[in-house]
Design a protein around this motif. Structure first.
Motif, PDB file in Angstrom:
ATOM      1  N   LYS A  66      41.217  48.834  40.717  1.00 29.25           N
ATOM      2  CA  LYS A  66      41.420  47.565  40.023  1.00 29.25           C
ATOM      3  C   LYS A  66      40.309  46.605  40.440  1.00 29.25           C
ATOM      4  O   LYS A  66      39.917  46.567  41.599  1.00 29.25           O
ATOM      5  N   ILE A  67      39.796  45.827  39.490  1.00 33.47           N
ATOM      6  CA  ILE A  67      38.741  44.853  39.778  1.00 33.47           C
ATOM      7  C   ILE A  67      39.236  43.469  39.376  1.00 33.47           C
ATOM      8  O   ILE A  67      39.723  43.280  38.260  1.00 33.47           O
ATOM      9  N   SER A  68      39.095  42.514  40.294  1.00 27.59           N
ATOM     10  CA  SER A  68      39.366  41.112  39.972  1.00 27.59           C
ATOM     11  C   SER A  68      38.029  40.463  39.666  1.00 27.59           C
ATOM     12  O   SER A  68      37.102  40.547  40.469  1.00 27.59           O
ATOM     13  N   PHE A  69      37.955  39.826  38.501  1.00 24.48           N
ATOM     14  CA  PHE A  69      36.704  39.194  38.087  1.00 24.48           C
ATOM     15  C   PHE A  69      37.021  37.986  37.229  1.00 24.48           C
ATOM     16  O   PHE A  69      37.791  38.082  36.274  1.00 24.48           O
ATOM     17  N   GLN A  70      36.461  36.850  37.597  1.00 18.12           N
ATOM     18  CA  GLN A  70      36.657  35.592  36.882  1.00 18.12           C
ATOM     19  C   GLN A  70      38.146  35.273  36.688  1.00 18.12           C
ATOM     20  O   GLN A  70      38.578  34.862  35.616  1.00 18.12           O
ATOM     21  N   GLY A  71      38.929  35.510  37.751  1.00 19.57           N
ATOM     22  CA  GLY A  71      40.338  35.152  37.726  1.00 19.57           C
ATOM     23  C   GLY A  71      41.252  36.105  36.982  1.00 19.57           C
ATOM     24  O   GLY A  71      42.436  35.841  36.810  1.00 19.57           O
ATOM     25  N   LYS A  72      40.719  37.230  36.519  1.00 18.47           N
ATOM     26  CA  LYS A  72      41.533  38.214  35.798  1.00 18.47           C
ATOM     27  C   LYS A  72      41.453  39.553  36.523  1.00 18.47           C
ATOM     28  O   LYS A  72      40.509  39.812  37.248  1.00 18.47           O
ATOM     29  N   GLU A  73      42.458  40.392  36.261  1.00 18.60           N
ATOM     30  CA  GLU A  73      42.442  41.736  36.841  1.00 18.60           C
ATOM     31  C   GLU A  73      42.203  42.753  35.739  1.00 18.60           C
ATOM     32  O   GLU A  73      42.762  42.652  34.645  1.00 18.60           O
ATOM     33  N   PHE A  74      41.368  43.755  36.067  1.00 20.09           N
ATOM     34  CA  PHE A  74      40.992  44.792  35.114  1.00 20.09           C
ATOM     35  C   PHE A  74      41.263  46.155  35.746  1.00 20.09           C
ATOM     36  O   PHE A  74      41.025  46.351  36.932  1.00 20.09           O
ATOM     37  N   ASN A  75      41.745  47.090  34.935  1.00 13.24           N
ATOM     38  CA  ASN A  75      42.108  48.424  35.426  1.00 13.24           C
ATOM     39  C   ASN A  75      41.320  49.511  34.715  1.00 13.24           C
ATOM     40  O   ASN A  75      40.774  49.305  33.629  1.00 13.24           O
ATOM     41  N   TYR A  76      41.345  50.684  35.330  1.00 11.49           N
ATOM     42  CA  TYR A  76      40.769  51.883  34.727  1.00 11.49           C
ATOM     43  C   TYR A  76      41.730  52.395  33.669  1.00 11.49           C
ATOM     44  O   TYR A  76      42.948  52.430  33.895  1.00 11.49           O
ATOM     45  N   LEU A  77      41.196  52.772  32.522  1.00 11.33           N
ATOM     46  CA  LEU A  77      42.025  53.293  31.429  1.00 11.33           C
ATOM     47  C   LEU A  77      41.758  54.785  31.270  1.00 11.33           C
ATOM     48  O   LEU A  77      40.756  55.179  30.676  1.00 11.33           O
ATOM     49  N   PRO A  78      42.629  55.647  31.831  1.00 10.97           N
ATOM     50  CA  PRO A  78      42.400  57.089  31.705  1.00 10.97           C
ATOM     51  C   PRO A  78      42.573  57.544  30.263  1.00 10.97           C
ATOM     52  O   PRO A  78      43.357  56.981  29.508  1.00 10.97           O
ATOM     53  N   ASN A  79      41.806  58.583  29.900  1.00 13.11           N
ATOM     54  CA  ASN A  79      41.880  59.136  28.552  1.00 13.11           C
ATOM     55  C   ASN A  79      41.596  60.634  28.674  1.00 13.11           C
ATOM     56  O   ASN A  79      40.445  61.049  28.614  1.00 13.11           O
ATOM     57  N   GLY A  80      42.630  61.413  28.894  1.00 13.03           N
ATOM     58  CA  GLY A  80      42.436  62.853  29.096  1.00 13.03           C
ATOM     59  C   GLY A  80      41.683  63.097  30.398  1.00 13.03           C
ATOM     60  O   GLY A  80      42.073  62.606  31.443  1.00 13.03           O
TER      61      GLY A  80
END
Length: 135
Positions: A66-80
């Motif tokens: 997970k990455i926090s950047f500019q006050g938001k959290e972003f996750n990895y989106l697995p796809n197969g």
């Protein structure tokens, strides 16, 4: 070139604000490899970046934390068997699949200054970064 992480960036920006370069690439991208070699070979460019910018190299297909950047959290989106980090999609103008390499240049307040898709030649990058420093 000295590179950092998104988590280090938050701390660094509080201690010593600088413009930020986010380089989004993948391990399979041949243009990314050529570009990296050319940019690292240019000693003046390396010095310019190391002294005046924070650089983050970001492979959105390998980064799964997970990455926090500019006050938001972003996750990895697995796809197969693969996947992509949603931060790369958020930073890219192409919301389905970023074009690689992708360069995002932000000022010290995290505002977008430049967005560059594809090969960034050393001379062009030097000119762009010198303009950023004059702001």
């Amino acid at each position: 070139m000295k590179t950092g992480t998104f988590s280090e960036l938050e701390i660094q920006q509080k201690e010593n604000p600088k413009p930020v370069i986010i380089h989004i690439y993948t391990s399979w991208c041949s243009v990314c490899k050529i570009e990296s070699f050319q940019l690292n070979k240019d000693k003046k460019l390396v010095q310019l970046i190391n002294e005046n910018f924070y650089l983050i190299n970001f492979d959105p297909e390998k980064m799964k934390e997970k990455i926090s950047f500019q006050g938001k959290e972003f996750n990895y989106l697995p796809n197969g068997n693969s996947g992509i980090h949603e931060l790369a999609l958020a930073l890219s103008k192409n919301k389905n699949q970023p074009l690689y390499p992708l360069w995002i240049i932000l000022d010290k307040d995290q505002n977008l200054i430049d967005y560059h898709e594809g090969l960034f030649k050393p001379e062009d990058m030097k000119r762009k970064l010198e303009k950023v420093l004059k702001f």
